[in-house]
Design an enzyme around this catalytic site. Structure first.
Site, mmCIF file in Angstrom:
data_model
loop_
_atom_site.group_PDB
_atom_site.id
_atom_site.type_symbol
_atom_site.label_atom_id
_atom_site.label_comp_id
_atom_site.label_asym_id
_atom_site.label_seq_id
_atom_site.Cartn_x
_atom_site.Cartn_y
_atom_site.Cartn_z
ATOM 1 N N PRO A 85 0.815 -1.217 0.000
ATOM 2 C CA PRO A 85 0.000 0.000 0.000
ATOM 3 C C PRO A 85 0.849 1.267 0.000
ATOM 4 C CG PRO A 85 -0.508 -1.402 1.920
ATOM 5 C CD PRO A 85 0.570 -2.089 1.155
ATOM 6 N N GLU B 265 2.496 -8.254 8.622
ATOM 7 C CA GLU B 265 2.379 -6.800 8.829
ATOM 8 C C GLU B 265 3.314 -6.014 7.929
ATOM 9 O OE1 GLU B 265 0.164 -4.993 11.019
ATOM 10 O OE2 GLU B 265 -0.675 -6.952 10.551
ATOM 11 N N ARG C 127 -3.949 -8.260 -20.796
ATOM 12 C CA ARG C 127 -4.959 -7.918 -21.802
ATOM 13 C C ARG C 127 -4.500 -6.817 -22.757
ATOM 14 N NH1 ARG C 127 -8.068 -3.888 -20.882
ATOM 15 N NH2 ARG C 127 -10.034 -4.692 -21.677
ATOM 16 N N ASP D 183 -11.376 0.883 -24.158
ATOM 17 C CA ASP D 183 -11.626 0.749 -22.726
ATOM 18 C C ASP D 183 -11.787 2.049 -21.994
ATOM 19 O OD1 ASP D 183 -11.256 -1.909 -22.735
ATOM 20 O OD2 ASP D 183 -9.169 -1.818 -22.079
HETATM 21 N N1 ADE Z 1 -0.819 -5.255 -0.045
HETATM 22 C C1 ADE Z 1 -1.764 -4.946 0.859
HETATM 23 N N2 ADE Z 1 -2.568 -3.970 0.416
HETATM 24 C C2 ADE Z 1 -2.106 -3.625 -0.822
HETATM 25 C C3 ADE Z 1 -2.503 -2.685 -1.799
HETATM 26 N N3 ADE Z 1 -3.527 -1.856 -1.623
HETATM 27 N N4 ADE Z 1 -1.790 -2.614 -2.944
HETATM 28 C C4 ADE Z 1 -0.740 -3.419 -3.144
HETATM 29 N N5 ADE Z 1 -0.310 -4.332 -2.253
HETATM 30 C C5 ADE Z 1 -0.982 -4.438 -1.107
#
Ligand code: ADE
Length: 252
Positions: A88, A115, A153, A168
């Site tokens: 994230p 984590e 794709r 798209d």
């Molecule tokens: N791992 C956990 N959440 C994630 C996300 N939003 N994007 C990429 N990898 C992740």
């Protein structure tokens, strides 16, 4: 195109690759995907891949040794292709990033669990970090599949229709126009007359205007970056001035 995936859960990744468009693309050798279980590179009896965080706190951290061993065994040291960590904290995945990856001959994805991952993997092994959105999942496996799907794709021959990826949503920076198929009337809801007209010029213009309308209604932020013609801009000004009805035809 070759993609290597490093994960603790190969069983999450492989079923998706064995169905439908992905399966066909692999069979036709348009894409090769190797899935590697990081646990196979542990050297202890219990095949441990995580440990407690230094400094305390909740949650476990992925150990660096099996990750480095797996990546170096498969890709060499330093890795022979870009290695992307799914996290994230990474840069946001967009259609532009999918296109960027689709132009590479090879790249690898590293899916984290627990984590977090020992910081030395971020600093000394991966070359890029990608997030698929501002939310947190339990691991990088679904993000890895999202990226593989969006990239695959775009490769020539993967979609049956050569224009499939062209129209798209997002390919042109706009959302896509609405689609209809038979019957021409269903429960009293009619297909827009223009689509039955056989007039390709009118149909193309209607589709472009519908794309602009949808983008204006749902994702106005995209309009700032989209490539717009003089005609597009005129249409948007008329929309803003309230000169164009915005409800679907059959609801007017
Ligand atoms: N791992 C956990 N959440 C994630 C996300 N939003 N994007 C990429 N990898 C992740």
């Amino acid at each position: 195109m070759q993609i290597d995936v490093f994960t603790l859960l190969p069983e999450v990744i492989t079923p998706y690759l064995q169905a439908s468009i992905m399966q066909r693309a692999i069979q036709r050798k348009l894409i090769a995907i190797q899935v590697h279980n990081i646990r196979d590179w542990t050297t202890d009896r219990h095949h441990v891949c995580d440990d407690m965080p230094y400094g305390g706190g909740g949650g476990m951290v992925m150990k660096p040794e099996p990750i480095f061993a797996a990546v170096e065994a498969v890709l060499g040291a330093p890795p022979a292709c870009p290695l992307i960590l799914l996290t994230p904290q990474g840069r946001l995945f967009t259609q532009a990033v999918a296109q960027e990856l689709a132009s590479l001959p090879r790249f690898a994805l590293l899916a984290g669990r627990y984590e977090g991952i020992d910081e030395r993997v971020h600093q000394h092994l991966v070359s890029d970090e990608i997030s698929i959105g501002d939310y947190v999942l339990t691991g990088g496996e679904l993000p890895a599949l999202v990226i593989i799907d969006a990239v695959a794709r775009l490769l020539p021959g993967v979609l049956g229709d050569p224009d499939g990826a062209w129209d798209d949503s997002h390919a042109s920076g706009l959302l896509e126009y609405p689609h209809y198929t038979r019957p021409p009337e269903f429960r009293g809801w009619r297909v827009p007359e223009v689509l039955l007209s056989g007039d390709h010029g009118r149909i193309a213009r209607w589709r472009r205007e519908q794309s602009l309308l949808r983008t204006w209604q749902r994702r106005p932020d995209l309009l700032a970056k989209a490539e717009l013609s003089e005609m597009d801009r005129k249409f948007l000004s008329r929309l803003q001035a309230g000169e164009i009805p915005t409800a679907p035809e059959d609801e007017r």
